[in-house]
Design a protein around this motif. Structure first.
Motif, PDB file in Angstrom:
ATOM      1  N   PRO A 186      29.353  59.552  11.821  1.00 24.67           N
ATOM      2  CA  PRO A 186      28.294  58.954  12.657  1.00 24.67           C
ATOM      3  C   PRO A 186      27.127  59.974  13.144  1.00 24.67           C
ATOM      4  CG  PRO A 186      30.338  59.455  13.884  1.00 24.67           C
ATOM      5  CD  PRO A 186      30.421  59.876  12.306  1.00 24.67           C
ATOM      6  N   LEU A 187      26.190  59.419  13.398  1.00 29.90           N
ATOM      7  CA  LEU A 187      25.052  60.057  13.978  1.00 29.90           C
ATOM      8  C   LEU A 187      25.296  60.536  15.364  1.00 29.90           C
ATOM      9  CD1 LEU A 187      22.230  58.007  12.396  1.00 29.90           C
ATOM     10  CD2 LEU A 187      22.496  60.354  12.026  1.00 29.90           C
ATOM     11  N   PRO A 188      24.624  61.348  16.236  1.00 25.94           N
ATOM     12  CA  PRO A 188      25.002  61.704  17.476  1.00 25.94           C
ATOM     13  C   PRO A 188      24.769  60.458  18.585  1.00 25.94           C
ATOM     14  CG  PRO A 188      23.578  63.202  16.539  1.00 25.94           C
ATOM     15  CD  PRO A 188      23.618  62.361  15.613  1.00 25.94           C
ATOM     16  N   ASP A 189      23.784  59.363  18.126  1.00 25.97           N
ATOM     17  CA  ASP A 189      23.609  58.433  19.034  1.00 25.97           C
ATOM     18  C   ASP A 189      24.987  57.310  19.063  1.00 25.97           C
ATOM     19  OD1 ASP A 189      21.010  59.312  19.697  1.00 25.97           O
ATOM     20  OD2 ASP A 189      20.092  57.954  18.597  1.00 25.97           O
ATOM     21  N   ILE A 282      35.790  63.014  17.048  1.00 27.39           N
ATOM     22  CA  ILE A 282      34.467  62.087  16.775  1.00 27.39           C
ATOM     23  C   ILE A 282      33.305  62.984  17.534  1.00 27.39           C
ATOM     24  CG2 ILE A 282      33.169  60.292  17.835  1.00 27.39           C
ATOM     25  CD1 ILE A 282      35.670  58.422  17.320  1.00 27.39           C
ATOM     26  N   LYS A 283      33.544  63.775  18.464  1.00 28.22           N
ATOM     27  CA  LYS A 283      32.636  64.674  19.181  1.00 28.22           C
ATOM     28  C   LYS A 283      32.307  65.740  18.233  1.00 28.22           C
ATOM     29  CE  LYS A 283      34.432  64.024  23.991  1.00 28.22           C
ATOM     30  NZ  LYS A 283      35.112  64.506  25.084  1.00 28.22           N
ATOM     31  N   ARG A 284      33.140  66.034  17.293  1.00 21.81           N
ATOM     32  CA  ARG A 284      32.740  67.111  16.306  1.00 21.81           C
ATOM     33  C   ARG A 284      31.734  66.536  15.159  1.00 21.81           C
ATOM     34  NH1 ARG A 284      37.994  69.026  17.257  1.00 21.81           N
ATOM     35  NH2 ARG A 284      38.893  68.035  15.124  1.00 21.81           N
ATOM     36  N   ALA A 285      31.490  65.552  15.087  1.00 26.99           N
ATOM     37  CA  ALA A 285      30.826  64.682  14.077  1.00 26.99           C
ATOM     38  C   ALA A 285      29.503  65.312  13.666  1.00 26.99           C
ATOM     39  CB  ALA A 285      30.818  63.144  14.308  1.00 26.99           C
ATOM     40  N   ALA A 286      28.796  65.830  14.674  1.00 30.16           N
ATOM     41  CA  ALA A 286      27.343  66.169  14.468  1.00 30.16           C
ATOM     42  C   ALA A 286      27.457  67.461  13.786  1.00 30.16           C
ATOM     43  CB  ALA A 286      26.536  66.349  15.978  1.00 30.16           C
ATOM     44  N   SER A 287      28.449  68.182  14.385  1.00 26.85           N
ATOM     45  CA  SER A 287      28.620  69.615  13.686  1.00 26.85           C
ATOM     46  C   SER A 287      28.955  69.497  12.197  1.00 26.85           C
ATOM     47  CB  SER A 287      29.590  70.311  14.407  1.00 26.85           C
ATOM     48  OG  SER A 287      30.959  70.112  14.371  1.00 26.85           O
ATOM     49  N   LEU A 293      25.525  69.565   5.072  1.00 31.04           N
ATOM     50  CA  LEU A 293      24.398  69.726   4.433  1.00 31.04           C
ATOM     51  C   LEU A 293      24.203  71.123   4.101  1.00 31.04           C
ATOM     52  CD1 LEU A 293      21.992  67.826   6.696  1.00 31.04           C
ATOM     53  CD2 LEU A 293      22.223  67.181   4.316  1.00 31.04           C
ATOM     54  N   GLY A 294      24.640  71.995   4.890  1.00 33.86           N
ATOM     55  CA  GLY A 294      24.641  73.657   4.564  1.00 33.86           C
ATOM     56  C   GLY A 294      25.644  73.999   3.517  1.00 33.86           C
ATOM     57  N   LEU A 295      26.805  72.965   3.415  1.00 31.76           N
ATOM     58  CA  LEU A 295      27.772  73.193   2.253  1.00 31.76           C
ATOM     59  C   LEU A 295      26.747  72.729   0.850  1.00 31.76           C
ATOM     60  CD1 LEU A 295      30.468  73.898   1.156  1.00 31.76           C
ATOM     61  CD2 LEU A 295      31.036  71.392   1.683  1.00 31.76           C
ATOM     62  N   ARG A 296      26.288  71.730   0.859  1.00 34.47           N
ATOM     63  CA  ARG A 296      25.351  71.424  -0.236  1.00 34.47           C
ATOM     64  C   ARG A 296      24.353  72.291  -0.637  1.00 34.47           C
ATOM     65  NH1 ARG A 296      23.656  70.973  -4.715  1.00 34.47           N
ATOM     66  NH2 ARG A 296      21.898  69.468  -5.319  1.00 34.47           N
TER      67      ARG A 296
END
Length: 307
Positions: A186-189, A282-287, A293-296
């Protein structure tokens, strides 16, 4: 660019890749209904110019979205064997370079979901329904941490030796996994909404069915374990991160497993979850999104386009 120019450009690119790999530049066509290709080195969507609240089409790499559109989905009731794999989706690219054929074959039995009237399984290991004792489900978030994704990447690296075409295949697989991952996490929102139990705010009424479905993928249950009879005792088949992502991309596959289990009297256990653990996850989802993306990007730098 007209069609002839596009094909000429694609062939020229493949010739260059093959020359560096020391192999024949001839290309192997895939079926006519395969998804259109993107340039081999194209970054997955989401790295650049990502809107504040993108939809599924904005999150996935272009070729991934089109491959998912054309890939056959299991019908219910399921009357024939069906499977999906990372290699199968990569093959939807219309012109797979010949030098990538061998590495792709090595992935046929890795990162896959199999289901049919006779058997069910993951990663090339299917079990006859007559031997299946129990299916277990977990919510998607319990299998989709950034650490789990990175561990799955490491498995792909170990499966394919340094053959010509390795980098091309691994690049496509990484685009696929990161694209599917970003479409689910999920996105932050959305994090706040997922954490609210029984929320009836007006924000929900403004969302369409597709937005709700995409947001709820993170909490959707997938089949993660298959318990089966062995000659002595019991065994387990466990779904890897890729297998979970494929079930979320093709939710009919999970539905088919559960329907066939019910038809055969196989026990289905929906493993309970700790609400506190769910909230922390779920709170860690943004990280996790940033880590994916960094892994890619790190993966692409390490492997290069034709490593």
């Amino acid at each position: 660019m007209d069609k002839d120019q596009l094909l000429g450009s694609t062939a020229a690119s493949a010739d260059g890749e093959a020359a560096r790999a020391g192999t024949d530049p001839v290309l192997d066509p895939t079926p006519a209904d395969a998804a259109p290709d993107d340039p081999t080195g194209a970054p997955p969507s989401g790295i650049e110019d990502t809107p504040a609240k993108p939809g599924l089409d904005d999150l996935v790499a272009g070729w991934v979205g089109r491959a998912l559109d054309v890939y056959p989905r299991p019908g219910l009731p399921l009357t024939a064997h069906w499977d999906a794999s990372a290699a199968g989706l990569v093959r939807q690219v219309p012109y797979v370079p010949r030098f990538a054929t061998k590495p792709l074959e090595l992935l046929d039995r890795f990162g896959a979901v199999h289901v049919g009237p006779r058997e069910v399984g993951f990663d090339g290991d299917a079990v006859d329904w007559d031997r299946v004792i129990e299916l277990r489900t977990h919510p998607a978030w319990s299998s989709l941490s950034a650490d789990a994704l990175e561990a799955n990447f490491a498995q792909y690296l170990s499966v394919i030796p340094r053959l010509p075409g390795r980098g091309w295949v691994l690049g496509k697989v990484s685009e696929l996994l990161v694209s599917l991952y970003l479409a689910v996490v999920p996105l932050p929102d959305d994090v706040a909404r997922l954490l609210e139990v029984g929320d009836t705010s007006d924000d929900h009424t403004e969302e369409g069915p597709e937005e709700v479905a995409e947001r709820d993928l993170f909490t959707r249950r997938t089949v993660t374990e298959i318990v089966y009879k062995r000659r002595f005792g019991e065994g387990e088949r466990q779904a890897c991160t890729t297998s979970v992502l494929l079930q979320l991309a093709f939710p009919e596959s999970t539905d088919a497993m559960l329907a066939l289990a019910a038809e055969r009297g196989v026990r289905v256990v929906h493993v309970p979850v700790d609400e506190g653990e769910m909230g922390a996850t779920i709170k860690r989802a943004a990280s996790w999104r940033s880590a994916a993306l960094g892994l890619r990007e790190r993966f692409a730098r390490a492997e290069g386009p034709t490593a």
